[in-house]
Enzyme design. Sequence first.
Site, PDB file in Angstrom:
ATOM      1  N   THR A  71       0.951  -1.295   0.091  1.00  0.00           N
ATOM      2  CA  THR A  71       0.132   0.072   0.011  1.00  0.00           C
ATOM      3  C   THR A  71       0.869   1.187  -0.045  1.00  0.00           C
ATOM      4  O   THR A  71       2.228   1.046  -0.023  1.00  0.00           O
ATOM      5  CB  THR A  71      -0.890   0.022   1.179  1.00  0.00           C
ATOM      6  OG1 THR A  71       0.014   0.336   2.216  1.00  0.00           O
ATOM      7  CG2 THR A  71      -1.613  -1.508   1.591  1.00  0.00           C
ATOM      8  N   CYS A  72       0.199   2.412   0.037  1.00  0.00           N
ATOM      9  CA  CYS A  72       1.006   3.631  -0.061  1.00  0.00           C
ATOM     10  C   CYS A  72       1.840   3.613   1.332  1.00  0.00           C
ATOM     11  O   CYS A  72       2.855   4.288   1.114  1.00  0.00           O
ATOM     12  CB  CYS A  72       0.082   4.844  -0.117  1.00  0.00           C
ATOM     13  SG  CYS A  72      -1.107   4.949   1.225  1.00  0.00           S
ATOM     14  N   ASN A  73       1.604   3.151   2.459  1.00  0.00           N
ATOM     15  CA  ASN A  73       2.227   3.035   3.759  1.00  0.00           C
ATOM     16  C   ASN A  73       3.081   2.079   4.030  1.00  0.00           C
ATOM     17  O   ASN A  73       3.941   2.018   4.946  1.00  0.00           O
ATOM     18  CB  ASN A  73       0.998   3.366   4.997  1.00  0.00           C
ATOM     19  CG  ASN A  73       0.662   4.782   4.815  1.00  0.00           C
ATOM     20  OD1 ASN A  73       1.309   5.499   4.483  1.00  0.00           O
ATOM     21  ND2 ASN A  73      -0.594   4.641   5.487  1.00  0.00           N
TER      22      ASN A  73
END
Length: 417
Positions: A49-51
């Site tokens: 994911t983006c994180n």
Amino acid sequence: MQLFAFGINHQTAPLSVREQVAFNVEGMENALRDLVENGAAKEAAILSTCNRTELYCNAAKPEQAIDWLAQYHHLPRKDIDPYLYTLPREQAVKHSFRVASGLDSMVLGEPQILGQMKQAVRQAEQAGTLGFLLHKLFQRTFSVAKDVRTQTEIGANLVSMAAAAVKLAERIFPSISEQSVLFIGAGEMIELNAVHFAARAPKHITVANRTLERAQTLARRINGTAITLTDLPEQLAQHDIIVTCTASQLPILGKGMVERALKARKHRPLFIVDLAVPRDVEAEVSELSDVFLYTVDDIAEVVKDGLDARQSAVKEAEVIIDSGVSDFIHWMESREVVPTIRALRDQAERNRRHELEKALRLLAKGEDPERVLDAMSSGLTNKFLHAPTHALNQVHGDDREAFLEVIHRLYHLQSEE
């Protein structure tokens, strides 16, 4: 069963590192198959994911899986080692539960991560890399996450990434209703942002996407217009607020394109939120005057709003998670003795058949049935007791005391005073 997890996230690595090990959705299944076929893992699932980028594996040698991650992304292992966390067995289980429950997110309690984990499991299933152990892990993970979200207030007073983007925009522009907003991409994150911005009734909304059909579908929902990514160079200058989140491996907005847009806008401010990993906007764009560029990591301060109200729920959530971890580890341990139990039963069955065949032969010869049965029972008794008796005679010292205790527990023997 060698369960472990490893990866990097927003707490251990900056965006510049995270984007180097991110996985493209389109290539995820091939990556999973490559990981397993290379022998780096027996089972695997990848959450990207983006994180965070995390790998959940059943593998004999975790180092091989970590080496695979570096090699797959054409990176020297030393470049990612400082940012990696490796979680064996019980720690991996707890981490999986905490991630799904939103306790490890940039936005404490955010619900999107649960959907992203479920998607990661579906991709592993489709790739054929989700075996018995990981299937059970994620099945239990989703059950614990449901308990946390229904039995605690972890999601109360939640400030989402989308709401944070709106708050940041309102710091730059007095009223969003007087601005034109451009969304680049048409995935879940863009949909969430589009809903939040549309609620502020901007002057105009545009959705740009690689495929026009998906852009049109989202645009109809928010009363906007749709364009393709090839239209961006001409359309960019007409928008004041840009929110982008695509799965592109290369930047969508380069410094040159943004410079031309600023010139056409006569240097009126341009607010850009880049939620993509890898980034959709070249880092050099932040150096331009009149551009306010925010990345995923820049949102961190804004999403802290409401954090205190949710902290009291964290302790309750951790209790639920710890209980779930204990249950899962107990299940794993019970599964680990299955091969030994099976081997023990197989040996006992061979002994039983051997004595039975001997007894049948004696009966066929006309031997006394009572004597045959007595001999068979004695033979079985001797065979069953031979191994523990022999082992007991071989052990010495402290090992003997420990073995004696096991024997007494195993056969429910009473110690003589």
